[in-house]
Design an enzyme around this catalytic site. Structure first.
Site, short mmCIF file in Angstrom:
data_model
loop_
_atom_site.label_atom_id
_atom_site.label_comp_id
_atom_site.label_asym_id
_atom_site.label_seq_id
_atom_site.Cartn_x
_atom_site.Cartn_y
_atom_site.Cartn_z
N ASP A 1 0.86 -1.18 0.00
CA ASP A 1 0.00 0.00 0.00
C ASP A 1 0.91 1.24 0.00
OD1 ASP A 1 -2.13 1.69 -0.08
OD2 ASP A 1 -3.18 0.86 1.64
C1 BGC Z 1 -5.07 3.30 0.13
C2 BGC Z 1 -5.27 2.27 -0.95
C3 BGC Z 1 -5.11 2.90 -2.30
C4 BGC Z 1 -3.74 3.54 -2.36
C5 BGC Z 1 -3.43 4.16 -3.72
C6 BGC Z 1 -3.81 4.12 -0.06
O1 BGC Z 1 -3.79 5.22 0.80
O2 BGC Z 1 -5.05 2.65 1.38
O3 BGC Z 1 -6.54 1.69 -0.82
O4 BGC Z 1 -5.31 1.95 -3.30
O5 BGC Z 1 -3.67 4.55 -1.38
O6 BGC Z 1 -4.10 5.33 -3.91
#
Ligand code: BGC
Length: 746
Positions: free
Chosen positions: A268
């Site tokens: 993530d």
């Molecule tokens: C989130 C994810 C997301 C990623 C990319 C993160 O802050 O937890 O769900 O896909 O950002 O934007």
């Protein structure tokens, strides 16, 4: 390309170029302006420009406009050395341009064929726009409404979450392993248990027993993987003290070995770098080593892999091997997408607007899903409205178009149908058009600055609070019925949207209480990204439609429901508590040794609160319709079964009301004695049936030994001989139709 060719290609890359394939950046590195959402730390991300070649980067995040994708890919391919195209990944969670209801609403439809159809629409719109991977489905189970990302979650139940995971993955990817035209790759997230942060606080640690993890939290990820999800995303949180991104047990033993996941594991946003912030590693070098050893293939938006992995791999052949494996997985994904043959997959450079977006058909699917997701929580015979009724629409959501929720970052609120617009569309059908007054802002002006960078996007009416309220009272006074459109602000839920007391903003409650004094029927519509605490207001209104954030077709769906063109049929995929003190509250809780006895409910030494009921305000599986359904007696074809046998439970359901309707018939089981204490009830199956007024149908549910299994930390997935109670009914509290059977194992 064949696998051998990919391996050969990897052989021709320098270590730095290999690592480049594992780096994910945002579009601004390539001078693109449409980085639509940044959720990571606010700092420069520290690449060493002397050693890092931007044109070795493997993938980009959240560049979502076709022209940008095309131009970046073109520029990239002109400068990169090995002709390996960039992958474009994005957060398209519940719609690209046609926005569907938020996921927690979608699962209230219990209509997984329709959810798959919606995911297909989403995939088609992404494909036509050049996106290769979507960071969906999010399948984190959630039991605490304080967490903001309830919005993106399928809810509290493992069976619904599993069905959601499957239907979304199939809709996004199609059924083949080589990703077909009109589809893109899915990325199931957040592995694992990100939906259970302690106290509902965003990014907080997660403490879960092995039993709870396996029985409740892990099955939905596994379902998406079994359905072929090409990617998995790690979670930010710690799980029992170990950050998921560096968690060997989770990523190696469970994900790679037990679930046999062959695809790309992506961190993530900045989660590799955060291993150090968590206090799990000493420095970035250690984090890079830890993550690659855990088969984390892509480093999202940090420089940790770029700055440390080349040296680590050059010094250590085992790490070089891990690096090669990771690069192979990334290249295989590019190959499965056909990018080596067509790096501009889905795009038409002569006309970037070409393709299907927001078509009539797409809107129709969104409308149907919205109509099936809105939950009728209460109705004192006031809905549906009569065409001639003199209605006043009051409330800040009456003309609001921002009804798509926080995570619809590629959608445009201009494309949505507001409630008033939806009602106007019914003018031809002879409804008396409503008067309207806003009554108040969505949020009190004094609270807006809590929302950090989003505070500027929050509209505050220039009229004073008093004058807005006065006008609302005046408009409402002239009507027979008030349709009151209230709700959470878009910015109160979604990522970073944890709240200690998730209720309606206090200025809206004030409006409701003032209108109540007029003594008219109030029909409340609630827009929200989570179940809200409604206890304070539920008794003041005659009906409640829980709209969630219904997406592009919001207003039309609600207008159709208000006037009975659509009959509500949704049932809750998450429990509505009475008060914050009950959290976490969920229907499938474990049995206690001291349950409350109906014969002596005030007994002090029972598992209960002195100041609150145990029951929720609205239970899991609950939802009303404009019609009534009567359930006949449950019949079981046998009293017992062995391991290979089945038992069929039948029940007759009759529509005894005067509208055609859909009923979600739910089957729950309780394992009455087991080596690990089982929940008081667990959903095992359901059917959604359509019944005309007066029509009845006999439904059959087949129970197999597999449905009786549970995970025991000592023995894995097992079933045990003994008695099972069975309940078939309209919701998780409906115990009227019961049966009992035995599993007899040799
Ligand atoms: C989130 C994810 C997301 C990623 C990319 C993160 O802050 O937890 O769900 O896909 O950002 O934007």
């Amino acid at each position: 390309m064949r696998k051998e060719e990919l391996v050969q290609l990897i052989g021709s890359l320098t270590t730095e170029e290999k690592v480049g394939q594992l780096i994910q950046l945002t579009g601004n590195f390539f001078d693109a302006e449409d980085t639509v959402m940044e959720t990571g730390p606010l700092k420069k991300i520290g690449f060493n420009e002397e050693t890092f070649d931007l044109y070795s980067t493997g993938s980009l995040l959240n560049v979502v406009e076709p022209k940008n994708i095309y131009e970046i890919q073109k520029k990239y391919l002109a400068k990169t050395k090995h002709n390996i195209p960039l992958l474009f990944m994005a957060d398209v969670i519940y719609g690209y341009k046609t926005i569907f209801p938020i996921p927690i609403a979608q699962t209230c439809s219990w209509n997984f064929d329709l959810i798959e159809k919606a995911a297909k629409v989403m995939a088609k719109e992404c494909y036509d726009s050049g996106i290769h991977v979507t960071f969906a489905p999010m399948v984190d189970i959630v039991r605490d409404i304080r967490w903001g990302r309830v919005l993106e979650s399928p809810g509290e139940d493992p069976i619904l979450a599993r069905e959601y995971a499957k239907s979304m993955t199939k809709g996004i990817q199609g059924d083949e392993s080589i990703l077909p035209q009109d589809h893109l790759a899915a990325c199931v997230k957040h592995f694992a248990a990100y939906g259970a942060p302690i106290a509902g606080k965003e990014y907080n640690g997660v403490e879960l027993s092995e039993e709870a993890l396996h029985n409740v939290y892990l099955p939905s990820y596994q379902a998406a993987i079994d359905a072929g999800s090409k990617l998995v995303m790690t979670a930010f949180n710690t799980l029992n003290g170990i950050p998921c991104t560096g968690n060997k047990w989770l990523n190696q033993e469970i994900l790679r070995e037990e679930f046999q996941f062959p695809g790309v594991l992506i961190s993530d946003y900045a989660a590799i770098e955060e291993l150090k912030v968590h206090g799990y590693t000493e420095n970035d070098l250690e984090s890079a080593k830890m993550a690659i050893e855990n088969t984390v293939d892509i480093d999202m938006k940090t420089s940790v892999y770029a700055n440390h992995l080349p040296a680590l791999a050059n010094e250590n052949p085992e790490i070089m091997k891990l690096l090669d494996d990771s690069v192979l997985r990334v290249l295989e994904l590019k190959n499965d997408l056909g990018l080596f043959e067509d790096p501009y997959r889905g795009l038409d450079p002569l006309d970037f607007s070409k393709g299907e977006r927001l078509t009539t058909q797409h809107r129709q699917t969104s409308l149907q899903l919205a109509e099936e997701s809105v939950v009728l929580l209460k109705n004192e015979q006031v809905l549906p409205l009569k065409k001639a009724e003199k209605v006043a629409v009051i409330g800040p959501y009456g003309e609001e178009k921002a009804t798509i929720g926080f995570w619809a970052i590629t959608g445009d609120t201009k494309d949505t149908v507001s409630l008033l617009e939806g009602l106007k569309q019914l003018a031809d059908e002879g409804i008396v058009l409503p008067a309207f007054a806003k009554g108040c802002n969505i949020l009190p002006a004094s609270e807006v600055d809590q929302y950090d960078k989003y505070s500027q996007s929050i509209d505050i009416d220039t009229h004073s609070e008093e004058s807005l309220l006065e006008e609302a009272i005046k408009v409402a006074s002239n009507a027979d019925t008030i349709v009151l459109a209230l709700g959470e602000s878009t910015y109160q839920s979604g990522e970073g949207g944890s709240r200690t007391t998730p209720c309606l903003p206090k200025n809206q409650v004030k409006l409701l209480k003032a209108l109540k004094k007029l003594g008219k029927k109030i029909i409340l519509i609630v827009y929200a990204g989570r179940p809200l605490l409604l206890d304070e207001i539920v008794w003041d209104v005659a009906a409640i439609l829980y709209a969630w954030f219904p997406g592009t077709m919001s207003g039309q769906a609600l207008a159709n429901i208000l006037y009975g063109k659509a009959n509500p049929c949704a049932k809750l995929s998450m429990t509505f508590p009475r008060s914050v003190g009950q959290l976490p509250i969920y229907y499938n809780s474990g049995s206690t040794g001291r349950p409350v006895q109906a014969s002596n409910p005030k007994h002090r030494f029972a598992s209960r609160y002195l100041d609150e009921d145990n029951s929720p305000l609205y239970c899991f599986g609950y939802g009303q319709s404009y019609t009534e359904f009567a359930y006949g007696k449950v019949e079981l074809d046998k009293e017992s079964m062995d391991e290979n046998g089945t038992i069929t439970a039948s029940v007759t359901v009759k529509n005894t009301g005067s509208y055609a309707g859909k009923e979600i018939v739910q089957l729950y089981l309780q394992d009455t004695a087991a080596s690990v204490v089982r929940p008081v009830k667990e959903l095992k199956d359901f059917q959604k049936v359509i019944l005309d007024s007066g029509e009845e149908k006999t439904l059959q549910f087949k129970i197999t030994e597999q449905q009786l299994r549970f995970y025991s930390p000592k023995e894995g997935w097992i079933s045990e001989s003994g008695a099972f109670n069975l309940f078939i009914g309209k919701d998780s509290e409906d115990n009227q139709q019961q049966g009992r059977f035995y599993l007899i194992k040799n």
